[in-house]
Write an enzyme that holds these catalytic residues in place. Sequence first.
Site, PDB file in Angstrom:
ATOM      1  N   ASP A  87      17.761  -9.826  -2.588  1.00  0.00           N
ATOM      2  CA  ASP A  87      17.928  -8.767  -3.593  1.00  0.00           C
ATOM      3  C   ASP A  87      18.223  -7.441  -2.892  1.00  0.00           C
ATOM      4  O   ASP A  87      18.560  -6.465  -3.533  1.00  0.00           O
ATOM      5  CB  ASP A  87      16.654  -8.638  -4.437  1.00  0.00           C
ATOM      6  CG  ASP A  87      16.833  -7.638  -5.575  1.00  0.00           C
ATOM      7  OD1 ASP A  87      17.818  -7.797  -6.341  1.00  0.00           O
ATOM      8  OD2 ASP A  87      16.037  -6.695  -5.680  1.00  0.00           O
ATOM      9  N   ARG A 131      13.021  -5.038   1.595  1.00  0.00           N
ATOM     10  CA  ARG A 131      13.982  -4.039   2.097  1.00  0.00           C
ATOM     11  C   ARG A 131      14.953  -4.767   3.031  1.00  0.00           C
ATOM     12  O   ARG A 131      14.543  -5.615   3.833  1.00  0.00           O
ATOM     13  CB  ARG A 131      13.270  -2.925   2.878  1.00  0.00           C
ATOM     14  CG  ARG A 131      12.620  -1.869   1.979  1.00  0.00           C
ATOM     15  CD  ARG A 131      13.655  -1.001   1.244  1.00  0.00           C
ATOM     16  NE  ARG A 131      13.046   0.013   0.398  1.00  0.00           N
ATOM     17  CZ  ARG A 131      12.831  -0.104  -0.909  1.00  0.00           C
ATOM     18  NH1 ARG A 131      13.135  -1.212  -1.545  1.00  0.00           N
ATOM     19  NH2 ARG A 131      12.306   0.898  -1.594  1.00  0.00           N
ATOM     20  N   HIS A 157      19.637  -5.397  -5.649  1.00  0.00           N
ATOM     21  CA  HIS A 157      18.447  -4.541  -5.831  1.00  0.00           C
ATOM     22  C   HIS A 157      18.096  -4.394  -7.317  1.00  0.00           C
ATOM     23  O   HIS A 157      18.015  -3.279  -7.835  1.00  0.00           O
ATOM     24  CB  HIS A 157      18.665  -3.164  -5.196  1.00  0.00           C
ATOM     25  CG  HIS A 157      17.376  -2.559  -4.722  1.00  0.00           C
ATOM     26  ND1 HIS A 157      17.231  -1.935  -3.516  1.00  0.00           N
ATOM     27  CD2 HIS A 157      16.152  -2.509  -5.308  1.00  0.00           C
ATOM     28  CE1 HIS A 157      15.992  -1.506  -3.381  1.00  0.00           C
ATOM     29  NE2 HIS A 157      15.305  -1.848  -4.464  1.00  0.00           N
ATOM     30  N   GLU A 185      22.963  -1.580   2.192  1.00  0.00           N
ATOM     31  CA  GLU A 185      23.160  -1.515   0.745  1.00  0.00           C
ATOM     32  C   GLU A 185      23.557  -0.144   0.206  1.00  0.00           C
ATOM     33  O   GLU A 185      24.146  -0.059  -0.850  1.00  0.00           O
ATOM     34  CB  GLU A 185      21.941  -2.040  -0.013  1.00  0.00           C
ATOM     35  CG  GLU A 185      20.718  -1.178   0.028  1.00  0.00           C
ATOM     36  CD  GLU A 185      19.603  -1.804  -0.804  1.00  0.00           C
ATOM     37  OE1 GLU A 185      19.249  -1.217  -1.812  1.00  0.00           O
ATOM     38  OE2 GLU A 185      19.091  -2.876  -0.447  1.00  0.00           O
TER      39      GLU A 185
HETATM   40  P1  NAD Z   1       2.376  -2.711  -0.898  1.00  0.00           P
HETATM   41  O1  NAD Z   1       2.256  -1.457  -0.096  1.00  0.00           O
HETATM   42  O2  NAD Z   1       1.438  -2.945  -2.025  1.00  0.00           O
HETATM   43  O3  NAD Z   1       2.260  -3.974   0.087  1.00  0.00           O
HETATM   44  C1  NAD Z   1       2.910  -4.056   1.325  1.00  0.00           C
HETATM   45  C2  NAD Z   1       2.051  -4.917   2.223  1.00  0.00           C
HETATM   46  O4  NAD Z   1       2.769  -5.101   3.459  1.00  0.00           O
HETATM   47  C3  NAD Z   1       0.708  -4.272   2.575  1.00  0.00           C
HETATM   48  O5  NAD Z   1      -0.354  -5.169   2.308  1.00  0.00           O
HETATM   49  C4  NAD Z   1       0.840  -3.966   4.061  1.00  0.00           C
HETATM   50  O6  NAD Z   1      -0.408  -4.069   4.764  1.00  0.00           O
HETATM   51  C5  NAD Z   1       1.796  -5.065   4.502  1.00  0.00           C
HETATM   52  N1  NAD Z   1       2.399  -4.815   5.800  1.00  0.00           N
HETATM   53  C6  NAD Z   1       2.696  -3.627   6.382  1.00  0.00           C
HETATM   54  N2  NAD Z   1       3.191  -3.832   7.621  1.00  0.00           N
HETATM   55  C7  NAD Z   1       3.217  -5.174   7.812  1.00  0.00           C
HETATM   56  C8  NAD Z   1       3.604  -6.001   8.905  1.00  0.00           C
HETATM   57  N3  NAD Z   1       4.074  -5.473  10.058  1.00  0.00           N
HETATM   58  N4  NAD Z   1       3.477  -7.337   8.770  1.00  0.00           N
HETATM   59  C9  NAD Z   1       2.965  -7.882   7.628  1.00  0.00           C
HETATM   60  N5  NAD Z   1       2.573  -7.152   6.563  1.00  0.00           N
HETATM   61  C10 NAD Z   1       2.692  -5.807   6.673  1.00  0.00           C
HETATM   62  O7  NAD Z   1       3.895  -2.763  -1.371  1.00  0.00           O
HETATM   63  P2  NAD Z   1       4.488  -3.556  -2.631  1.00  0.00           P
HETATM   64  O8  NAD Z   1       4.410  -2.685  -3.824  1.00  0.00           O
HETATM   65  O9  NAD Z   1       3.898  -4.922  -2.661  1.00  0.00           O
HETATM   66  O10 NAD Z   1       6.032  -3.621  -2.188  1.00  0.00           O
HETATM   67  C11 NAD Z   1       6.441  -4.499  -1.142  1.00  0.00           C
HETATM   68  C12 NAD Z   1       7.886  -4.203  -0.790  1.00  0.00           C
HETATM   69  O11 NAD Z   1       8.728  -4.460  -1.929  1.00  0.00           O
HETATM   70  C13 NAD Z   1       8.120  -2.731  -0.404  1.00  0.00           C
HETATM   71  O12 NAD Z   1       8.680  -2.699   0.893  1.00  0.00           O
HETATM   72  C14 NAD Z   1       9.145  -2.229  -1.364  1.00  0.00           C
HETATM   73  O13 NAD Z   1      10.117  -1.520  -0.640  1.00  0.00           O
HETATM   74  C15 NAD Z   1       9.740  -3.483  -1.961  1.00  0.00           C
HETATM   75  N6  NAD Z   1      10.163  -3.289  -3.351  1.00  0.00           N
HETATM   76  C16 NAD Z   1      11.348  -3.816  -3.757  1.00  0.00           C
HETATM   77  C17 NAD Z   1      11.763  -3.668  -5.076  1.00  0.00           C
HETATM   78  C18 NAD Z   1      13.052  -4.268  -5.573  1.00  0.00           C
HETATM   79  O14 NAD Z   1      13.493  -3.935  -6.681  1.00  0.00           O
HETATM   80  N7  NAD Z   1      13.684  -5.162  -4.844  1.00  0.00           N
HETATM   81  C19 NAD Z   1      10.959  -2.956  -5.974  1.00  0.00           C
HETATM   82  C20 NAD Z   1       9.735  -2.446  -5.525  1.00  0.00           C
HETATM   83  C21 NAD Z   1       9.342  -2.619  -4.221  1.00  0.00           C
END
Ligand code: NAD
Length: 343
Positions: A266, A242, A303, A271
């Site tokens: 990305d 994000r 994105h 955005e």
């Molecule tokens: P997820 O919930 O499976 O994993 C997120 C991890 O971050 C968890 O293990 C959580 O404990 C950890 N976390 C939370 N707070 C934290 C902190 N302060 N410090 C360190 N780690 C912390 O999520 P995911 O499915 O792996 O997605 C990860 C990110 O990717 C999300 O934020 C989502 O917005 C983003 N995303 C982007 C796209 C894209 O197209 N660019 C698509 C999907 C998801």
Amino acid sequence: MRVAVFSTQPYDRKFLGEANQRLINAGGPRAGHELGFYESRLTAESVALAFGIPAVCVFVNDELDPLVLSMLSGGETKVVALRCAGFSNANVAEAERLGITIARVPAYSPHAVAEHTIGLMLALNRKLLNAHARIREGNSDLDGLLGFDLYGKTVGVIGTGRIGTIVTQILTGFGCQVLLNDVQRNPALANAGAKYVELGTLFAESDVITLHCPLTPETHHLINRESLAKAKPGVMLINTSRGGLINTAAAVEFLKTGQLGFLGLDVYEEESDIFFRGLSDYVIQDDTSLRLLTFPNVLVTRHQAFFTIESMRTIAETTLANLTAFERGEPLGANQVSVDMIR
Ligand code: NAD
């Protein structure tokens, strides 16, 4: 059920339309939905398009603030289906107060985002875009295209959930040493040649840092002047998570000095105004985003990390299944967003 689908591009219409047609072909009582597609983002200005329609379907940059939610509620909308996992654009407490159900797609293809992350790393390191541009102009000079082996390098992964886990697995396959940081550890990863460390150690020792944690008040501007100053000179930073995780103005400052050696993005802080739109005849007001594009060592995608055939199919099918379950009064389980998820 009638559904007003906002922020739609041709690909949304294609994948949602095909998934809806499969539901209709499968038959059964009240199979499929009546989808009305709108290009416009959902905002206070466009919300009137949903008046009298029980379901609204939106994406990451649509606005679900108290004003829009109250207007939806006044227009008899009962359910909002997000075509994404994150719900930072939704005021969930207000939706619950108004009796509007918010559904989401918790997981589609973490592989898509993980593979795009690695793509950004490789393209930046080996200067693939510069190389291709040269070849198109008949220039086969290698000077300026020098990269480094990822093998043996240290990569810091912040956030080891679904996507961070796959990124770690791919990088260990490359022979990288992976340093992990998360508020919740994944024991399976620590056994796979990667180790959890404090954030300070991760910044100090990583050649590449990649962000996979959600945007929360704690992680907002996780990458700032202080953390960039702690990093190795010339560090590569990748963000497919994000935009708000990085203080972009600080990143620009550190790119200018060379302390930040490469930046792959990305996602971007501002955005919602510039992503998912054709802007060739629009005067972009955000100078920082344009400054980023002037650096030869910055690679930006808009994105698109999630954007694979597999993800789009899953998103469309899950979104329609959420709407069908809601219509039938069936529980949505983990697909329903609730205030408990943000406590
Ligand atoms: P997820 O919930 O499976 O994993 C997120 C991890 O971050 C968890 O293990 C959580 O404990 C950890 N976390 C939370 N707070 C934290 C902190 N302060 N410090 C360190 N780690 C912390 O999520 P995911 O499915 O792996 O997605 C990860 C990110 O990717 C999300 O934020 C989502 O917005 C983003 N995303 C982007 C796209 C894209 O197209 N660019 C698509 C999907 C998801």
